[in-house]
Design a protein around this motif. Structure first.
Motif, PDB file in Angstrom:
ATOM      1  N   UNK A  19       0.777  -1.229   0.000  1.00 42.76           N
ATOM      2  CA  UNK A  19       0.000   0.000   0.000  1.00 42.76           C
ATOM      3  C   UNK A  19       0.807   1.276   0.000  1.00 42.76           C
ATOM      4  N   UNK A  20       2.041   1.206  -0.428  1.00 40.01           N
ATOM      5  CA  UNK A  20       2.921   2.382  -0.369  1.00 40.01           C
ATOM      6  C   UNK A  20       3.546   2.734  -1.715  1.00 40.01           C
ATOM      7  N   UNK A  21       2.933   2.331  -2.820  1.00 36.48           N
ATOM      8  CA  UNK A  21       3.541   2.587  -4.132  1.00 36.48           C
ATOM      9  C   UNK A  21       3.774   4.073  -4.388  1.00 36.48           C
ATOM     10  N   UNK A  37      16.605  14.467   2.193  1.00 38.68           N
ATOM     11  CA  UNK A  37      15.196  14.086   2.086  1.00 38.68           C
ATOM     12  C   UNK A  37      14.650  14.012   3.496  1.00 38.68           C
ATOM     13  N   UNK A  38      13.493  14.632   3.714  1.00 42.18           N
ATOM     14  CA  UNK A  38      12.797  14.558   4.993  1.00 42.18           C
ATOM     15  C   UNK A  38      11.541  13.729   4.775  1.00 42.18           C
ATOM     16  N   UNK A  39      11.382  12.673   5.558  1.00 44.72           N
ATOM     17  CA  UNK A  39      10.186  11.829   5.484  1.00 44.72           C
ATOM     18  C   UNK A  39       9.417  12.063   6.776  1.00 44.72           C
ATOM     19  N   UNK A  45       4.048   4.303  11.317  1.00 47.98           N
ATOM     20  CA  UNK A  45       3.336   4.106  10.052  1.00 47.98           C
ATOM     21  C   UNK A  45       4.230   3.504   8.972  1.00 47.98           C
ATOM     22  N   UNK A  46       5.474   3.180   9.312  1.00 46.81           N
ATOM     23  CA  UNK A  46       6.358   2.543   8.347  1.00 46.81           C
ATOM     24  C   UNK A  46       7.267   3.494   7.597  1.00 46.81           C
ATOM     25  N   UNK A  47       7.578   4.636   8.177  1.00 44.83           N
ATOM     26  CA  UNK A  47       8.450   5.609   7.490  1.00 44.83           C
ATOM     27  C   UNK A  47       9.832   5.035   7.220  1.00 44.83           C
ATOM     28  N   UNK A 155       5.495  13.425   2.684  1.00 46.85           N
ATOM     29  CA  UNK A 155       4.578  13.051   3.756  1.00 46.85           C
ATOM     30  C   UNK A 155       4.154  11.594   3.651  1.00 46.85           C
ATOM     31  N   UNK A 156       4.029  10.941   4.799  1.00 48.81           N
ATOM     32  CA  UNK A 156       3.574   9.550   4.868  1.00 48.81           C
ATOM     33  C   UNK A 156       2.409   9.495   5.843  1.00 48.81           C
ATOM     34  N   UNK A 157       1.321   8.888   5.405  1.00 49.72           N
ATOM     35  CA  UNK A 157       0.112   8.763   6.228  1.00 49.72           C
ATOM     36  C   UNK A 157      -0.057   7.320   6.686  1.00 49.72           C
TER      37      UNK A 157
END
Length: 183
Positions: A19-21, A37-39, A45-47, A155-157
């Motif tokens: 679910x992270x494509x 790079x800033x995540x 949540x799997x960053x 951003x990662x949700x």
């Protein structure tokens, strides 16, 4: 033979990512676009899994020269980097330790993954964005970056429920009752 201690080596990515494509493509592109790079996203949540997967698939050399540094509350990310790259270097020995951290990372052409950076000044990240030439810096955080670092941020949700169910099934969690107990 790798002489870096296991405690600072990049860990291997998980065996699969679900679910992270879109985020994987964004992180991969961001890593290739700039030295920083800033995540950013909520905890758990799997960053880091996302970053490690992007590195393994597109930048495998990162695992040969990479450092995984977990930032703890009250700990200077700059001093953490210096300690990893120049063990025995006396803390606070340099007038500007941020410059030293960037110079050491560049000299070793290091990939640095800073997990949990919550530094309100973002000093080392700002310096990496401006001055890093041969090193790559990836910051994983739940804190909003400074305005200057927003262009470097992905951003990662949290995963949507169907993707989370698929991920849990891949890990061998069979029943919905078992899955509820994990959540």
């Amino acid at each position: 033979m790798d002489k870096r201690p296991l405690s600072v080596r990049l860990p291997n990515p998980p065996p699969f990512l679900v679910g992270r494509d879109r985020e994987l493509a964004e992180v991969t592109a961001a890593i290739g676009r700039a030295p920083l790079t800033v995540v950013r996203g909520p905890d758990a949540v799997g960053r880091v899994a996302l970053v490690l997967t992007a590195l393994r698939r597109t930048y495998p050399e990162a695992f040969e020269r990479g450092l995984y540094l977990r930032c703890r509350a009250g700990q200077s990310a700059t001093e953490l980097v210096i300690a990893a790259l120049a063990p025995g270097h006396p803390p606070h020995a340099d007038p500007d330790p941020t410059d030293l951290a960037i110079d050491l990372a560049d000299a070793a052409e290091t990939w640095i993954l800073l997990d949990g950076l919550e530094d309100p000044s973002w000093a080392v990240a700002l310096a990496a964005a401006r001055w890093a030439r041969r090193s790559h810096w990836i910051v994983v955080t739940s804190s909003p970056p400074t305005a200057e670092l927003v262009p470097y941020t992905v951003g990662v949700s949290p995963l949507p429920a169907p993707a989370l169910d698929e991920l849990l099934l891949r890990w061998g969690v069979e029943t919905s009752a078992d899955r509820r107990n994990l959540l």
